[in-house]
Design a protein around this motif. Sequence first.
Motif, PDB file in Angstrom:
ATOM      1  N   UNK A   1       0.850  -1.193   0.000  1.00  0.00           N
ATOM      2  CA  UNK A   1       0.000   0.000   0.000  1.00  0.00           C
ATOM      3  C   UNK A   1       0.880   1.235   0.000  1.00  0.00           C
ATOM      4  N   UNK A   2       0.533   2.267  -0.797  1.00  0.00           N
ATOM      5  CA  UNK A   2       1.367   3.472  -0.835  1.00  0.00           C
ATOM      6  C   UNK A   2       1.310   4.280   0.439  1.00  0.00           C
ATOM      7  N   UNK A   3       0.298   4.040   1.300  1.00  0.00           N
ATOM      8  CA  UNK A   3       0.227   4.754   2.574  1.00  0.00           C
ATOM      9  C   UNK A   3      -0.142   6.209   2.458  1.00  0.00           C
ATOM     10  N   UNK A   4      -0.823   6.559   1.363  1.00  0.00           N
ATOM     11  CA  UNK A   4      -1.220   7.957   1.178  1.00  0.00           C
ATOM     12  C   UNK A   4      -2.419   8.250   2.074  1.00  0.00           C
ATOM     13  N   UNK A   5      -2.126   8.719   3.265  1.00  0.00           N
ATOM     14  CA  UNK A   5      -3.130   8.846   4.323  1.00  0.00           C
ATOM     15  C   UNK A   5      -4.316   9.696   3.884  1.00  0.00           C
ATOM     16  N   UNK A   6      -4.057  10.862   3.335  1.00  0.00           N
ATOM     17  CA  UNK A   6      -5.143  11.768   2.982  1.00  0.00           C
ATOM     18  C   UNK A   6      -5.956  11.267   1.798  1.00  0.00           C
ATOM     19  N   UNK A   7      -5.379  10.382   0.960  1.00  0.00           N
ATOM     20  CA  UNK A   7      -6.090   9.899  -0.218  1.00  0.00           C
ATOM     21  C   UNK A   7      -7.348   9.138   0.176  1.00  0.00           C
ATOM     22  N   UNK A   8      -7.294   8.404   1.286  1.00  0.00           N
ATOM     23  CA  UNK A   8      -8.476   7.676   1.732  1.00  0.00           C
ATOM     24  C   UNK A   8      -9.629   8.629   2.009  1.00  0.00           C
ATOM     25  N   UNK A   9      -9.311   9.763   2.643  1.00  0.00           N
ATOM     26  CA  UNK A   9     -10.349  10.750   2.939  1.00  0.00           C
ATOM     27  C   UNK A   9     -10.908  11.353   1.655  1.00  0.00           C
ATOM     28  N   UNK A  10     -10.036  11.601   0.682  1.00  0.00           N
ATOM     29  CA  UNK A  10     -10.487  12.176  -0.580  1.00  0.00           C
ATOM     30  C   UNK A  10     -11.414  11.220  -1.307  1.00  0.00           C
ATOM     31  N   UNK A  11     -10.970   9.959  -1.430  1.00  0.00           N
ATOM     32  CA  UNK A  11     -11.755   9.000  -2.192  1.00  0.00           C
ATOM     33  C   UNK A  11     -13.083   8.692  -1.511  1.00  0.00           C
ATOM     34  N   UNK A  12     -13.110   8.787  -0.199  1.00  0.00           N
ATOM     35  CA  UNK A  12     -14.347   8.514   0.529  1.00  0.00           C
ATOM     36  C   UNK A  12     -15.414   9.551   0.233  1.00  0.00           C
ATOM     37  N   UNK A  13     -15.003  10.724  -0.226  1.00  0.00           N
ATOM     38  CA  UNK A  13     -15.946  11.807  -0.504  1.00  0.00           C
ATOM     39  C   UNK A  13     -16.010  12.128  -1.995  1.00  0.00           C
ATOM     40  N   UNK A  14     -15.623  11.146  -2.826  1.00  0.00           N
ATOM     41  CA  UNK A  14     -15.647  11.339  -4.268  1.00  0.00           C
ATOM     42  C   UNK A  14     -16.858  10.645  -4.880  1.00  0.00           C
ATOM     43  N   UNK A  15     -17.567  11.344  -5.749  1.00  0.00           N
ATOM     44  CA  UNK A  15     -18.741  10.762  -6.400  1.00  0.00           C
ATOM     45  C   UNK A  15     -18.306   9.587  -7.268  1.00  0.00           C
ATOM     46  N   UNK A  16     -18.940   8.413  -7.133  1.00  0.00           N
ATOM     47  CA  UNK A  16     -18.467   7.215  -7.833  1.00  0.00           C
ATOM     48  C   UNK A  16     -18.556   7.306  -9.351  1.00  0.00           C
ATOM     49  N   UNK A  17     -19.444   8.137  -9.890  1.00  0.00           N
ATOM     50  CA  UNK A  17     -19.606   8.239 -11.342  1.00  0.00           C
ATOM     51  C   UNK A  17     -18.819   9.408 -11.924  1.00  0.00           C
TER      52      UNK A  17
END
Length: 508
Positions: A31-47
């Motif tokens: 895993x790249x360990x990009x901590x903030x990326x998880x927060x970004x992707x969690x709030x990204x519209x899937x489409x």
Amino acid sequence: MSSATETTMHATTHSSPPVDFGIRYSPTTVSPGTIAADAILAHTHPTSGVPGPGLSQSLEGLGVKFVRVQWVDFSNFVHCRVLTISHFCKLLRTSRPGTTVAKVVLGLVFLTLVEGFGVTGEYVFVFDLATVRVCGYAPGHAAVFGYFQEKYPLGGRLDVPLCPRTNLKRIVKYVAEELKTEFLVGFETEFILLTTTRPSIRAPNNHGWSRTAAFASGTSELKVLEEIADALATSGIELQMFHSEVAPGQYEVVTGPLRPLEAADALVHTRETIYNIASKHGMHATFAPKLYADSCGTGAHAHISVHSTTGPSPPSEHHPSTLTTHESRFLAGLMRHLPSIIAFTLPLPQSYARMKDGIWAGGTWACWGDEHKDVSVRLTNAHSPQTRNFEVKTIDGTANPYLVLAGIISAGLIGVRDQLELTVKGCGESSGAGLSEAERAEKGIVRRLPLDVESARQYLLEDPKIGEVIGEEVVRKYVAANKALGRLIVQQGTESEDEAAVRLVETY
């Protein structure tokens, strides 16, 4: 002696001891360990892929107030634009989240415009949200990498082949899709801590390789190394160990393996962490390849493992116990094309002061050896298939890691694609330089590495297969930029040796 004891001793004598060694990593588990990326992707519209309104709160919850938009040019200078978190989030809600940068960005060396580059036009530097990570060295800051794109389609395309991240991503994708091969890459990052750079450079200690004295309690050096470790953990980068090296003030940090693009990103972030934590403590960190005439240089060795995506690769014909077919062909490509990619891995005139024979720096011959410390490519954990990898030693910390990995993987993929036979035998106990001419010929060691940067550039320009994979335009324009860098970093006849050393360490 009882029969029970005899039975136990017999079993102990004849059973084979385990030879598997090390931690097992694979492309599917790292895993790249990009901590903030998880927060970004969690709030990204899937489409639509557009981040939702909760993104700002998520990043602010991580303490982020500023975002460093970063890229690395052909001279390995790290550039950034610092955006406020509110502006960054507004950009993420646009159709092409990014910021504009003048097209001259890859054609500037200090203030010199490189031949072949112009002063008109802009790129869009599009954010790669998977790379967002908290800056452990700068509280309140996060960093993000991206890709240069055309503002408007050029020939039906937006991507910019000159972009180092775009090029590496393309090469890695080609190998995965067409050759069913993936890679993991880990780095050993050597650096030197200095207490002063002017009027002359001075290191805080001269304690030597892996000495406890280099970590005396209460010293600034120990504080720097501990804070580097803490900052990398905060940033989500796996730090495996650190230790002192041979030269005065020299240390090394070892980070875990990642996929090539992620590994290059993590290396850039690791170097930024080292620079900044050292500065915080009133010290200067440098990756300059050679500072002391009577001591070792500073390298950036890469450990690369080769993975087939279609199941286990069969044993190689000539090295069945130590190499798979994929590994053998990759190594064959590297042996054939290593001289041509040295311009990427050793980019400065000063780089060649480090690459000498007999000093454990990799030497001047394209050769390899099993656990051999004085060859250009060391095979490590040869009899442990799950952890086996190649250590490429002919790299230093002044090289752009995206270009370094593009070069190494291009050389290796040619071997896999063309099914090259490994004709270079392992060095055994001697190094390439330690063998006689007849002994080198018997082992197939026939390619000398370039001994200076001018020769390295020529080798690169004259290798059509490397040019085909990396791109002829990339090769030409990199060489042009590298020539300008060489002229500017070494100002012969106008400065003393000490002045040249100061400028080198203050640049890298």
